[in-house]
Design a protein around this motif. Sequence first.
Motif, short mmCIF file in Angstrom:
data_model
loop_
_atom_site.label_atom_id
_atom_site.label_comp_id
_atom_site.label_asym_id
_atom_site.label_seq_id
_atom_site.Cartn_x
_atom_site.Cartn_y
_atom_site.Cartn_z
N SER A 1 17.61 1.61 -15.12
CA SER A 1 18.48 0.53 -15.59
C SER A 1 18.02 0.04 -16.96
O SER A 1 16.83 -0.02 -17.25
CB SER A 1 18.46 -0.63 -14.59
OG SER A 1 19.11 -1.75 -15.13
N TYR B 1 13.43 -1.75 -22.90
CA TYR B 1 13.39 -2.40 -24.21
C TYR B 1 13.67 -1.42 -25.35
O TYR B 1 13.30 -1.69 -26.50
CB TYR B 1 12.04 -3.09 -24.41
CG TYR B 1 11.94 -4.39 -23.64
CD1 TYR B 1 12.31 -5.59 -24.24
CD2 TYR B 1 11.53 -4.41 -22.32
CE1 TYR B 1 12.25 -6.79 -23.54
CE2 TYR B 1 11.47 -5.60 -21.61
CZ TYR B 1 11.82 -6.78 -22.23
OH TYR B 1 11.77 -7.96 -21.52
N LYS C 1 18.73 -2.95 -17.93
CA LYS C 1 18.68 -4.41 -17.84
C LYS C 1 17.30 -4.89 -18.25
O LYS C 1 16.27 -4.42 -17.76
CB LYS C 1 19.00 -4.85 -16.41
CG LYS C 1 19.03 -6.36 -16.25
CD LYS C 1 19.37 -6.74 -14.82
CE LYS C 1 19.39 -8.26 -14.66
NZ LYS C 1 19.71 -8.65 -13.27
N ARG C 2 17.28 -5.86 -19.15
CA ARG C 2 16.01 -6.40 -19.61
C ARG C 2 15.38 -7.25 -18.51
O ARG C 2 16.05 -7.99 -17.81
CB ARG C 2 16.23 -7.26 -20.86
CG ARG C 2 16.72 -6.48 -22.07
CD ARG C 2 15.57 -5.76 -22.76
NE ARG C 2 16.05 -4.87 -23.81
CZ ARG C 2 16.26 -5.26 -25.06
NH1 ARG C 2 16.07 -6.51 -25.42
NH2 ARG C 2 16.67 -4.39 -25.97
N ARG C 3 14.08 -7.15 -18.37
CA ARG C 3 13.35 -8.02 -17.45
C ARG C 3 12.02 -8.37 -18.05
O ARG C 3 11.58 -7.75 -19.03
CB ARG C 3 13.19 -7.37 -16.08
CG ARG C 3 12.34 -6.11 -16.04
CD ARG C 3 12.35 -5.52 -14.64
NE ARG C 3 11.55 -4.32 -14.54
CZ ARG C 3 10.26 -4.30 -14.22
NH1 ARG C 3 9.61 -5.44 -14.00
NH2 ARG C 3 9.60 -3.16 -14.14
N GLU C 4 11.38 -9.33 -17.48
CA GLU C 4 10.09 -9.78 -18.00
C GLU C 4 9.05 -8.66 -17.87
O GLU C 4 9.09 -7.85 -16.93
CB GLU C 4 9.61 -11.01 -17.23
CG GLU C 4 10.46 -12.26 -17.46
CD GLU C 4 10.38 -12.74 -18.90
OE1 GLU C 4 9.26 -12.74 -19.46
OE2 GLU C 4 11.43 -13.09 -19.46
N PRO D 1 5.86 -7.17 -16.65
CA PRO D 1 4.99 -7.55 -15.53
C PRO D 1 3.54 -7.69 -15.94
O PRO D 1 3.09 -7.13 -16.94
CB PRO D 1 5.18 -6.39 -14.54
CG PRO D 1 5.60 -5.24 -15.37
CD PRO D 1 6.38 -5.81 -16.52
#
Length: 267
Positions: free
Chosen positions: A2, A225, A4-7, A9
Amino acid sequence: MSKKRREIPIFDFPIIETHCHLDYLKDKELQETLDVSFKHGIEKIITISVSPNNLDTVIDLSTKHENIYCTQGIHPHEARLWNQQVRQQILENLSFEKVVAVGEIGLDYYYNKSPREIQIEAFKEQLEIAIEKDLPVVIHTRDADEDTIEILSDMAPRLKKKGVIHSFTSSIELARVALDLGFHLGFNGIITFKTAQNVRDVLEICPIERVLLETDAPFLTPVPYRGKENAPYYLPFIAEFVAQTKDIELETVLKSCYQSSKSLFSI
């Protein structure tokens, strides 16, 4: 995979960035990049030299920052600049305690920015330096499998500490030869790209004990990213993807890559 941007870890176990180019980063001030990287568990960083112009630059970075280490070597793109003066500069710089490898050296027949015969000469001479100084090597190879196999098969047996084929995108045949000779393989954001199944195939056959984590920042930013400048703090995504691709526990990946990095580069 995906987008989709996420933080980013943060894991309980540290990561060593085995290959990046800190002097090429532009999006943030270096100290900010380092602060964010250390916050996300990047314990040590190896910044890589590629040309006569940054041999001293990477040493300067390593002397100014406790957790930064460096290499000394001329990239195949810059092989046309190889001469005895550069060779002597590298030999002298290897005396700095935070120089951990000879690299980035190798062959690149995709871009051919330097004539192939000159690339081969510079590659062999720098392998000889690593043999003489008992240091591992950081190797770049692209579209040059046959010559890389021939040169390493001939010279690698004299390399005590072997090294890493970084940003591995070559054939399974080269991977098997490199592994049989005792080399590690470096994997970065490429393993997250949809078009890179060939790289994931190599990752699947590579023993986890021979896998190293890297970003090659500022290049090859991993999903999610892509499109942003790469940086060492994106390494957690690569570690996760290694675990997913090899179907093993993330903790196993983190511990193995950490120990392999420390052992290979003596840091």
